[in-house]
Design a protein around this motif. Structure first.
Motif, PDB file in Angstrom:
ATOM      1  N   ASP A 146       0.850  -1.189   0.000  1.00 19.72           N
ATOM      2  CA  ASP A 146       0.000   0.000   0.000  1.00 19.72           C
ATOM      3  C   ASP A 146       0.890   1.245   0.000  1.00 19.72           C
ATOM      4  O   ASP A 146       1.797   1.370   0.827  1.00 19.72           O
ATOM      5  CB  ASP A 146      -0.900   0.003   1.234  1.00 19.72           C
ATOM      6  CG  ASP A 146      -1.745   1.269   1.313  1.00 19.72           C
ATOM      7  OD1 ASP A 146      -2.404   1.603   0.314  1.00 19.72           O
ATOM      8  OD2 ASP A 146      -1.716   1.925   2.373  1.00 19.72           O
ATOM      9  N   PHE A 147       0.630   2.160  -0.931  1.00 16.81           N
ATOM     10  CA  PHE A 147       1.498   3.332  -1.053  1.00 16.81           C
ATOM     11  C   PHE A 147       0.734   4.639  -0.856  1.00 16.81           C
ATOM     12  O   PHE A 147       1.263   5.721  -1.139  1.00 16.81           O
ATOM     13  CB  PHE A 147       2.183   3.343  -2.427  1.00 16.81           C
ATOM     14  CG  PHE A 147       1.236   3.529  -3.591  1.00 16.81           C
ATOM     15  CD1 PHE A 147       0.988   4.793  -4.122  1.00 16.81           C
ATOM     16  CD2 PHE A 147       0.584   2.446  -4.148  1.00 16.81           C
ATOM     17  CE1 PHE A 147       0.127   4.964  -5.184  1.00 16.81           C
ATOM     18  CE2 PHE A 147      -0.290   2.605  -5.211  1.00 16.81           C
ATOM     19  CZ  PHE A 147      -0.522   3.867  -5.733  1.00 16.81           C
ATOM     20  N   SER A 148      -0.495   4.567  -0.361  1.00 19.48           N
ATOM     21  CA  SER A 148      -1.316   5.773  -0.243  1.00 19.48           C
ATOM     22  C   SER A 148      -0.669   6.808   0.680  1.00 19.48           C
ATOM     23  O   SER A 148      -0.634   8.005   0.358  1.00 19.48           O
ATOM     24  CB  SER A 148      -2.715   5.412   0.251  1.00 19.48           C
ATOM     25  OG  SER A 148      -2.649   4.670   1.460  1.00 19.48           O
ATOM     26  N   LYS A 149      -0.140   6.361   1.816  1.00 18.30           N
ATOM     27  CA  LYS A 149       0.517   7.288   2.738  1.00 18.30           C
ATOM     28  C   LYS A 149       1.804   7.831   2.125  1.00 18.30           C
ATOM     29  O   LYS A 149       2.120   9.021   2.250  1.00 18.30           O
ATOM     30  CB  LYS A 149       0.816   6.574   4.059  1.00 18.30           C
ATOM     31  CG  LYS A 149       1.454   7.463   5.122  1.00 18.30           C
ATOM     32  CD  LYS A 149       0.521   8.575   5.565  1.00 18.30           C
ATOM     33  CE  LYS A 149       1.120   9.362   6.726  1.00 18.30           C
ATOM     34  NZ  LYS A 149       0.261  10.505   7.125  1.00 18.30           N
ATOM     35  N   ASP A 150       2.554   6.959   1.452  1.00 19.59           N
ATOM     36  CA  ASP A 150       3.786   7.396   0.780  1.00 19.59           C
ATOM     37  C   ASP A 150       3.486   8.489  -0.238  1.00 19.59           C
ATOM     38  O   ASP A 150       4.215   9.482  -0.341  1.00 19.59           O
ATOM     39  CB  ASP A 150       4.451   6.216   0.058  1.00 19.59           C
ATOM     40  CG  ASP A 150       5.082   5.232   1.021  1.00 19.59           C
ATOM     41  OD1 ASP A 150       5.661   5.678   2.023  1.00 19.59           O
ATOM     42  OD2 ASP A 150       4.986   4.027   0.768  1.00 19.59           O
ATOM     43  N   LYS A 151       2.422   8.304  -1.010  1.00 22.12           N
ATOM     44  CA  LYS A 151       2.068   9.280  -2.041  1.00 22.12           C
ATOM     45  C   LYS A 151       1.716  10.621  -1.416  1.00 22.12           C
ATOM     46  O   LYS A 151       2.113  11.679  -1.926  1.00 22.12           O
ATOM     47  CB  LYS A 151       0.901   8.752  -2.879  1.00 22.12           C
ATOM     48  CG  LYS A 151       0.525   9.648  -4.047  1.00 22.12           C
ATOM     49  CD  LYS A 151      -0.595   9.029  -4.876  1.00 22.12           C
ATOM     50  CE  LYS A 151      -0.988   9.938  -6.037  1.00 22.12           C
ATOM     51  NZ  LYS A 151      -2.085   9.350  -6.852  1.00 22.12           N
ATOM     52  N   GLU A 152       0.987  10.593  -0.304  1.00 20.22           N
ATOM     53  CA  GLU A 152       0.654  11.837   0.398  1.00 20.22           C
ATOM     54  C   GLU A 152       1.918  12.566   0.834  1.00 20.22           C
ATOM     55  O   GLU A 152       2.033  13.788   0.688  1.00 20.22           O
ATOM     56  CB  GLU A 152      -0.207  11.526   1.630  1.00 20.22           C
ATOM     57  CG  GLU A 152      -1.637  11.131   1.326  1.00 20.22           C
ATOM     58  CD  GLU A 152      -2.400  10.800   2.602  1.00 20.22           C
ATOM     59  OE1 GLU A 152      -1.888  11.122   3.700  1.00 20.22           O
ATOM     60  OE2 GLU A 152      -3.491  10.216   2.503  1.00 20.22           O
ATOM     61  N   GLU A 153       2.865  11.813   1.373  1.00 20.22           N
ATOM     62  CA  GLU A 153       4.092  12.432   1.874  1.00 20.22           C
ATOM     63  C   GLU A 153       4.964  12.941   0.731  1.00 20.22           C
ATOM     64  O   GLU A 153       5.588  14.006   0.834  1.00 20.22           O
ATOM     65  CB  GLU A 153       4.847  11.432   2.747  1.00 20.22           C
ATOM     66  CG  GLU A 153       4.091  11.122   4.034  1.00 20.22           C
ATOM     67  CD  GLU A 153       4.772  10.097   4.917  1.00 20.22           C
ATOM     68  OE1 GLU A 153       4.407  10.008   6.103  1.00 20.22           O
ATOM     69  OE2 GLU A 153       5.659   9.375   4.417  1.00 20.22           O
ATOM     70  N   LEU A 154       5.005  12.211  -0.372  1.00 21.47           N
ATOM     71  CA  LEU A 154       5.766  12.671  -1.532  1.00 21.47           C
ATOM     72  C   LEU A 154       5.146  13.938  -2.113  1.00 21.47           C
ATOM     73  O   LEU A 154       5.856  14.872  -2.511  1.00 21.47           O
ATOM     74  CB  LEU A 154       5.812  11.562  -2.592  1.00 21.47           C
ATOM     75  CG  LEU A 154       6.624  11.852  -3.858  1.00 21.47           C
ATOM     76  CD1 LEU A 154       8.061  12.218  -3.519  1.00 21.47           C
ATOM     77  CD2 LEU A 154       6.584  10.653  -4.800  1.00 21.47           C
TER      78      LEU A 154
END
Length: 763
Positions: free
Chosen positions: A266-274
């Motif tokens: 899951d990369f949803s949090k990563d995308k928000e931070e990026l």
């Protein structure tokens, strides 16, 4: 690395390189302090490069160094000396733009892998095929390249690298002269001033404004995210993230985000931070069909952060703000004042999500305006902590034999790498107190300051004596030998040799005329011309009929960008019309159009005698050198080549080629009319749609009054370019013809014309 792809990260400095490696990069690309197209990045000194290669190789990460600028003659040998240094320290591959340097490397260091920079504007199967034939191992494709073309290219043996995330150039890379023509700062030399991130308004063909001022040339950031799998499926091996100018935290988070995507997490949090770290909004890219408002960041050209809240009302002390996210002290917040100007503060307060906060300020803030957070102090601290905590040393196993009557022998192993060392002397039995087995293991285990962590020591030993200093020396020698095996330093295989190039017959000096419409040939005295170049609409039976009594050579001018289907169509058209001569403007065209007599166009960016001789020896007898060259540079080339050189002496120069059409942002239909982009200083740059959108200089180049001086630089073909209806080709040809003979004195009006780079050169 799975073997199916390589995740390639940028490194503008050592901290960014470490961040990329710790986040899981398979390879990094970087620039040295010399010959890099990102001169504003911190870049790496030679000592730093040596350390960077060691650091990466010890962690099984490859290093690619960019030498992706155009080189003038005085720089080529220095650049090759720099290449030899990079070869010796173990750099895995070079990212190259200059064909002269590439030819020199192929000849002298044939095992040094070369990657064709995106600055070469390779966008098609034929371009990749030519690169493969001349020895490149990888092509960095133009960002605009569609999946269908990538699938064709994947049938070749050459590796494919493509961008998956980061900033975009609006022009095809390597085909933008806008920065250099406006202010002398060339993107082809690593000094782009980013004219695409400035505001313009759009004028119609009568020069009436039809738009408000906006960022009509500023694209969003590329963000493929989960659609990266489409690129892999199409045949892309190296997945490249842009960002040599970005800070280490961005590099780390970009790598982490795409690692999670590629490995199915899951990369949803990563995308928000990026997104928080940097974004101009994201586009899937032209290759995926985005255009117009879905492709452009036309309202602002810079990082926009994330929405943080809204200004609700004015209070006696300041303003009441409703926050939609948590705010921490030190967050970089952006506000809009009552005159629609932005200003920023570092938050001196904290606020909870969905809470209101009374912000004290004397500034006038616009009511109901959005508050944006450009930097999250908490996120920066979090990433810094992650980078600091990540361990990235290599595992180490030691097998040691300390037997009486034999030399001590040790094997140091890490992964598949092994190093063997022996003591200089035969070991003697202990007369009194032998060195205990535990002491030997203890001293061999002291690897704390090295690049390794110890997994185990296997020891076979007798009762022997060995000085502790000798034991420590064996450990140091073993670690050094193993490190050298992993780092893979090399020696220069042979003495440098300069290739001998073929001589080309020199043509008598003459005038050349380029037109983009048949009607521009009207009333031209063809007897005064040596060549006629037909471009775009002028490539027609009508033009050839008009020129049927012309004794000179007629060339069809190819545009700098075609995809495979378009190449096939124009090739068929030229054959059907009976053309014998073609001007090429992309390396891929040399193979596809090899049955024609070729002229090398200025879009090929030939900038030194080495590249010129490569072209003369393999493809052509005449070259239009880069329009960014000055007279002295041309003269230097002329002394070292045997061939024909051409220069534009009149005409608006093309300074951008792009898939984007600014009219799309106004929701106007594409048509054949000429429109203008007007900048903040009032300069009006004409643009028109041919196969792609082309932007031209605001003023035409005018060298007609100094033709004989231009001739003294070594130019023997003088081109007049006519692309707009207000230009009189017949009059220009007459003026130039008389100027060559010295029969007329022409007046240069700096308000109407420009000298280009003939005197001032570029930075």
């Amino acid at each position: 690395m799975t073997g199916k792809y390589e995740l390639l990260l940028p490194a503008g400095e050592m901290d960014s390189l470490i961040a990329a490696v710790k986040a899981g990069a398979d390879a990094v690309y970087l620039g040295g302090a010399e010959f890099s197209a990102r001169k504003k990045a911190k870049n790496f000194s030679r000592d730093e490069l040596t350390k960077a290669v060691s650091y990466c190789h010890l962690r099984d990460v490859k290093v690619y160094v960019a030498i992706n600028t155009l080189l003038c003659d005085e720089e080529v040998l220095a650049a090759f000396s720099y290449v030899e240094f990079l070869y010796e320290i173990g750099v895995d591959a070079l990212i190259i733009q200059d064909l002269g340097l590439a030819e020199m490397i192929h000849q002298n260091l044939p095992d040094f892998d070369l990657h064709a920079s995106t600055q070469m504007a390779i966008n098609s199967y034929s371009g990749a095929e030519v690169l493969q034939e001349i020895g490149f191992s990888r092509v960095v494709l133009a960002r605009e390249c569609p999946l269908s073309e990538i699938e064709k290219i994947s049938k070749l043996k050459i590796e494919i690298e493509a961008f998956i995330h980061g900033a975009l150039c609006i022009s095809y890379s390597g085909q933008c002269l806008m920065s250099s023509m406006i202010g002398g700062r060339s993107g082809n030399r690593g000094e782009c001033a980013q004219a695409c991130r400035k505001t313009y308004d759009i004028l119609d063909d009568k020069k009436n404004a039809i738009s408000k001022r906006a960022y009509y040339l500023s694209p969003r950031d590329l963000g493929t995210f989960e659609e990266v799998f489409d690129l892999i499926e199409a045949g892309v091996y190296s997945l490249k993230i842009e960002g040599r100018m970005k800070r280490p935290q961005y590099v780390y988070q970009a790598c982490k985000t795409y690692k999670d995507i590629l490995e199915g997490r899951d990369f949803s949090k990563d995308k928000e931070e990026l997104t928080q770290l940097f974004n101009r909004d994201f586009t899937k890219g032209l290759a995926k069909g985005d255009k117009g408002k879905d492709f452009m960041a036309y309202e602002r050209p810079s990082h926009k952060g994330v929405g943080a809240g809204r200004v609700k009302k004015k209070t006696p002390k300041g303003y009441l703000i409703e926050f939609m996210i948590d705010i921490k002290k030190g967050d970089d917040l952006e506000f809009l004042d009552d005159k629609d100007r932005t200003f920023r503060i570092l938050a001196p307060f904290e606020a909870k999500k969905f809470s209101t906060y009374e912000f004290s300020t004397t500034r006038n803030i616009k009511i109901d305006s959005e508050v944006r957070r450009l930097t999250s102090s908490e996120l920066i601290d979090k990433i810094n902590t992650e980078i600091e905590k990540k361990k990235d040393k290599r595992p180490l196993e030691i097998k040691a034999s300390f037997l009486k009557g034999k030399k001590a022998s040790l094997e140091f192993k890490s992964g598949t790498y092994k190093a063997f060392i022996e003591s200089d002397e035969v070991l003697q039995g202990a007369l009194k107190a032998p060195v205990k087995r535990e002491k030997i293991i203890e001293n061999l285990s002291k690897v704390g300051e090295s690049e390794f962590y110890l997994e185990k020591v296997d020891l076979v030993s007798d009762d022997i004596f060995i000085a502790i200093s000798r034991l420590n020396d064996l450990r140091r020698r073993g670690l050094q030998a193993l490190e050298e095996k992993i780092v893979k330093r090399r020696k220069i295989p042979k003495k440098f040799e300069s290739k001998k190039f073929a001589k080309v017959e020199k043509l008598t000096p003459g005038l050349c005329l380029e037109v983009s419409k048949t009607q521009y040939l009207k009333n031209v005295d063809l007897d005064k011309l040596k060549r006629v170049y037909l471009k775009n609409d002028a490539i027609s039976q009508e033009s050839l009929e008009y020129l049927k009594n012309f004794d000179g050579d007629i060339f069809a001018v190819l545009n700098n960008i075609y995809y495979s289907k378009e190449e096939d169509e124009i090739l068929k058209k030229l054959k059907d019309l009976g053309f014998k001569n073609v001007e090429i403007n992309n390396l891929g065209q040399v193979e596809k159009f090899k049955d024609f007599n070729l002229h090398i166009g200025s879009d090929m960016n030939i900038f030194n005698s080495y590249a010129a001789n490569f072209m003369f020896s393999n493809f052509s007898n005449s070259i239009s050198l880069s329009e960014e060259m000055d007279g002295q540079g041309i003269a230097t080339i002329d002394k070292k080549i045997s061939g024909n050189l051409e220069r534009t002496v009149y005409g608006h120069l093309k300074i951008m080629t792009m898939e984007h059409n600014p009219l799309d942002l106004l929701e106007l239909e594409t048509n054949s009319k000429t429109y203008f982009l007007r900048d903040g200083l009032g300069a009006q740059f004409p643009f028109l749609k041919a196969d792609r959108t082309e932007i031209y200089t605001d003023k035409p180049i005018f060298l007609l009054d100094i033709l004989n001086e231009v001739r003294s630089f070594g130019i023997n073909l003088f081109r007049i370019r006519v692309h707009f209806k207000n230009e009189n080709a017949a009059q220009l040809v007459d003026m130039a013809y008389e100027a060559i003979k010295g029969n007329t004195k022409l007046f240069y009006d700096k308000d109407l014309y420009d000298r280009g780079h003939i005197y001032k050169g570029i930075i």
